[in-house]
Design a protein around this motif. Sequence first.
Motif, PDB file in Angstrom:
ATOM      1  N   VAL A 120       0.751  -1.194  -0.058  1.00 52.29           N
ATOM      2  CA  VAL A 120      -0.051   0.020   0.036  1.00 52.29           C
ATOM      3  C   VAL A 120       0.995   1.412   0.106  1.00 52.29           C
ATOM      4  O   VAL A 120       1.804   1.301   0.704  1.00 52.29           O
ATOM      5  CB  VAL A 120      -0.739   0.089   1.130  1.00 52.29           C
ATOM      6  N   THR A 121       0.587   2.187  -0.844  1.00 51.46           N
ATOM      7  CA  THR A 121       1.448   3.369  -1.081  1.00 51.46           C
ATOM      8  C   THR A 121       0.282   4.746  -1.431  1.00 51.46           C
ATOM      9  O   THR A 121      -0.710   4.328  -1.992  1.00 51.46           O
ATOM     10  CB  THR A 121       2.587   3.063  -1.845  1.00 51.46           C
ATOM     11  N   SER A 122       0.945   5.955  -1.543  1.00 48.85           N
ATOM     12  CA  SER A 122       0.034   6.897  -1.819  1.00 48.85           C
ATOM     13  C   SER A 122       0.392   6.888  -3.587  1.00 48.85           C
ATOM     14  O   SER A 122       1.270   6.278  -3.887  1.00 48.85           O
ATOM     15  CB  SER A 122       0.465   8.148  -1.247  1.00 48.85           C
ATOM     16  N   ARG A 123      -0.606   7.466  -4.193  1.00 45.68           N
ATOM     17  CA  ARG A 123      -0.534   7.809  -5.476  1.00 45.68           C
ATOM     18  C   ARG A 123       0.673   8.463  -6.003  1.00 45.68           C
ATOM     19  O   ARG A 123       1.265   8.183  -6.874  1.00 45.68           O
ATOM     20  CB  ARG A 123      -1.991   8.412  -5.900  1.00 45.68           C
ATOM     21  N   ALA A 124       0.928   9.624  -5.281  1.00 49.26           N
ATOM     22  CA  ALA A 124       2.133  10.427  -5.422  1.00 49.26           C
ATOM     23  C   ALA A 124       3.493   9.735  -5.444  1.00 49.26           C
ATOM     24  O   ALA A 124       4.267   9.722  -6.417  1.00 49.26           O
ATOM     25  CB  ALA A 124       2.149  11.456  -4.701  1.00 49.26           C
ATOM     26  N   GLU A 125       3.572   8.763  -4.206  1.00 48.90           N
ATOM     27  CA  GLU A 125       4.803   7.971  -4.108  1.00 48.90           C
ATOM     28  C   GLU A 125       4.725   6.947  -5.291  1.00 48.90           C
ATOM     29  O   GLU A 125       6.031   6.562  -5.706  1.00 48.90           O
ATOM     30  CB  GLU A 125       4.704   7.284  -2.741  1.00 48.90           C
ATOM     31  N   GLU A 126       3.591   6.496  -5.614  1.00 48.56           N
ATOM     32  CA  GLU A 126       3.716   5.381  -6.681  1.00 48.56           C
ATOM     33  C   GLU A 126       4.287   5.999  -7.986  1.00 48.56           C
ATOM     34  O   GLU A 126       4.951   5.197  -8.776  1.00 48.56           O
ATOM     35  CB  GLU A 126       2.042   4.909  -6.767  1.00 48.56           C
ATOM     36  N   GLU A 127       3.765   7.189  -8.268  1.00 47.60           N
ATOM     37  CA  GLU A 127       4.075   7.811  -9.515  1.00 47.60           C
ATOM     38  C   GLU A 127       5.670   8.077  -9.509  1.00 47.60           C
ATOM     39  O   GLU A 127       6.475   8.100 -10.487  1.00 47.60           O
ATOM     40  CB  GLU A 127       3.337   9.030  -9.860  1.00 47.60           C
TER      41      GLU A 127
END
Length: 252
Positions: A120-127
């Motif tokens: 699980v991660t944030s969308r910003a971190e994933e990008e």
Amino acid sequence: MSGVGNIPSNMSSRTILNSIGENVMLLDRDYTIIWANTQAAVLLQEAAPLFHMSAPEEFIGVSIHHFYDLSAHQLDVMKHMQQTRRTRITIKQTIVADIIITPLQEEHSVIGFVVMLMDVTSRAEEEKRKEAWYRKLSIPIVHIWDRTIVLPLIGEFNEERAGELLHSLLEECSTHRIEYVILNLGAVYEFEDRLKYYIQRVHDSLKLLGTQCIVVGMNSNLAMTMGKLDRNIPTFPHSKTGLKYVMKQMDA
């Protein structure tokens, strides 16, 4: 197969599920959340504001549709699911996670589902992670033998990409004790002053590690626009001549 061995009577299923270091939730056959382990409760607490909730307990009794829209195809797949499936989901364009769904069956009938949310991660971190991965792929370091690598310079070099290239190159040389780095300019058709600066920067940084930088693929057009490199870097028109130079240095 029901498994191997017996679960001790002093170990409850709740204790076991709470001990798992992953987010685990139980859904009934209508995809309603009926229980979440301790790890998942922490995640639900963080996600609660996205759904105008204040506590993880408010998710109990709520359909999974409330925070993740299942397509008609996905619903059909879950309805006839016989084994574990894995997919990647984005929740409210904010949270990204791998979701693993396992059907709970009793007498050949699905009575519910075990859902695990992993990575699980944030969308910003994933990008950011994707961008870093793509940048790494765009730096094709090739080992041609134990102490020598080739780096083809491809594409546009801005400050960020040049920094990423230099970082990866220095890490590779330090890890593998590289003695020679061959920069191949064969795919470079237009020369800018900053490329000359980057090449000299690479040379100076490698020199601190005891690694020699060699430039190959220097065609006539590049030679006219580039001029002489300030650091007296060995340059060759073809990869073959550059390799011969390296082999000669190694035999010396």
